[in-house]
Design a protein around this motif. Sequence first.
Motif, short mmCIF file in Angstrom:
data_model
loop_
_atom_site.label_atom_id
_atom_site.label_comp_id
_atom_site.label_asym_id
_atom_site.label_seq_id
_atom_site.Cartn_x
_atom_site.Cartn_y
_atom_site.Cartn_z
N ILE A 14 2.57 -1.76 3.03
CA ILE A 14 3.00 -1.95 4.34
C ILE A 14 1.71 -2.30 5.08
O ILE A 14 1.50 -3.11 6.07
CB ILE A 14 3.60 -1.01 4.90
CG1 ILE A 14 4.79 -0.83 4.29
CG2 ILE A 14 3.86 -1.01 6.33
CD1 ILE A 14 5.60 0.57 4.39
N GLY A 15 0.41 -1.58 4.81
CA GLY A 15 -0.74 -1.87 5.48
C GLY A 15 -1.39 -3.24 5.38
O GLY A 15 -1.62 -3.83 6.55
N LEU A 16 -1.12 -3.67 4.42
CA LEU A 16 -1.60 -4.97 4.06
C LEU A 16 -0.73 -5.98 4.75
O LEU A 16 -1.26 -6.94 5.43
CB LEU A 16 -1.55 -5.57 2.75
CG LEU A 16 -1.97 -6.90 2.19
CD1 LEU A 16 -3.29 -7.17 2.31
CD2 LEU A 16 -1.95 -6.89 0.51
N ASP A 199 11.50 -5.18 2.00
CA ASP A 199 10.19 -6.00 1.80
C ASP A 199 9.35 -5.50 2.85
O ASP A 199 9.56 -5.09 3.99
CB ASP A 199 10.45 -7.66 2.29
CG ASP A 199 9.35 -8.14 2.20
OD1 ASP A 199 8.12 -7.93 2.13
OD2 ASP A 199 9.74 -9.51 1.32
N PRO A 200 8.03 -5.26 2.44
CA PRO A 200 7.00 -4.64 3.32
C PRO A 200 6.82 -5.65 4.69
O PRO A 200 6.76 -5.03 5.61
CB PRO A 200 5.71 -4.73 2.51
CG PRO A 200 6.01 -4.51 1.31
CD PRO A 200 7.27 -5.21 1.12
N GLU A 201 7.28 -6.85 4.53
CA GLU A 201 7.18 -7.70 5.66
C GLU A 201 8.26 -6.90 6.97
O GLU A 201 7.91 -7.40 8.09
CB GLU A 201 7.32 -9.09 5.43
CG GLU A 201 6.20 -9.77 4.67
CD GLU A 201 4.88 -9.81 5.57
OE1 GLU A 201 5.09 -9.86 6.75
OE2 GLU A 201 3.91 -9.93 4.76
N SER A 202 9.37 -6.66 6.35
CA SER A 202 10.21 -6.21 7.23
C SER A 202 9.76 -5.05 8.02
O SER A 202 10.14 -4.76 9.11
CB SER A 202 11.69 -5.88 6.60
OG SER A 202 12.32 -6.87 5.77
N VAL A 203 9.20 -3.95 7.28
CA VAL A 203 8.70 -2.85 8.15
C VAL A 203 7.60 -3.42 8.91
O VAL A 203 7.13 -2.81 10.08
CB VAL A 203 8.01 -1.89 7.08
CG1 VAL A 203 7.31 -0.77 7.71
CG2 VAL A 203 9.14 -1.43 5.85
#
Length: 229
Positions: A14-16, A199-203
């Motif tokens: 998520i940080g990335l 997906d991390p992009e959603s977060v």
Amino acid sequence: MTQTHLLTGAGSGIGLAVARRLADRGDRLVLVARDDDRAADLTALFAGSSTVVADLRHPESIAAAAAGLPPALDSVIHAAGVVDLGHVADLPLDAWESQLAVNLIAPAELTRIALPALRAARGQVLFVNSGAGLTAHPQWAAYAASKHGLKALADALRGEEAPHGVRVTTVYPGRTATPMQARVHEQEGAAYDPARFIDPESVATAILTALDLPTDAVITDVSVRPGPR
């Protein structure tokens, strides 16, 4: 207007995703790295960024490492985290200590150090928490305790810093397709299929929505859960 953000956990997950989105729109990044090698990797990945070398497993080292922070920060985003599962009857002391240090004590210390710069910009603190910060399940005691503590930190900080114009947001993602999730599955002895998870992009979208909200309002808490499959 270009903003300046201090981030932990920008090297993965998520940080990335958040760091990439902020960099792509031209914001300035100050990235916390655990060692010099990680710092070199991050500055190569994010051209124009700067780094603070501090091992979050040792929160006592943060103050000296972060002495040169910018005078104003638009946000501090706490996305770093560690997890070690185990029954309370079996979990060793160092598993408790490392999770409490990285997931709770280090965010508290880094926030404390950054508060003058956040107050100067009337900025925002954003904690990437977890569904485990709201509900604890068997074998998740240490991780959930650290994340429950992080919720308490955010709630107290929100009231304390409101007079200074500093907003505080907590995001509670459900299981997300990150390297941490792969590690959780390894510990659980389960097969890992990232397509089953958020997906991390959603977060990252939820996080940026909170950061970009006009300053007359604040998103205090938001849960992000897997959608229908």
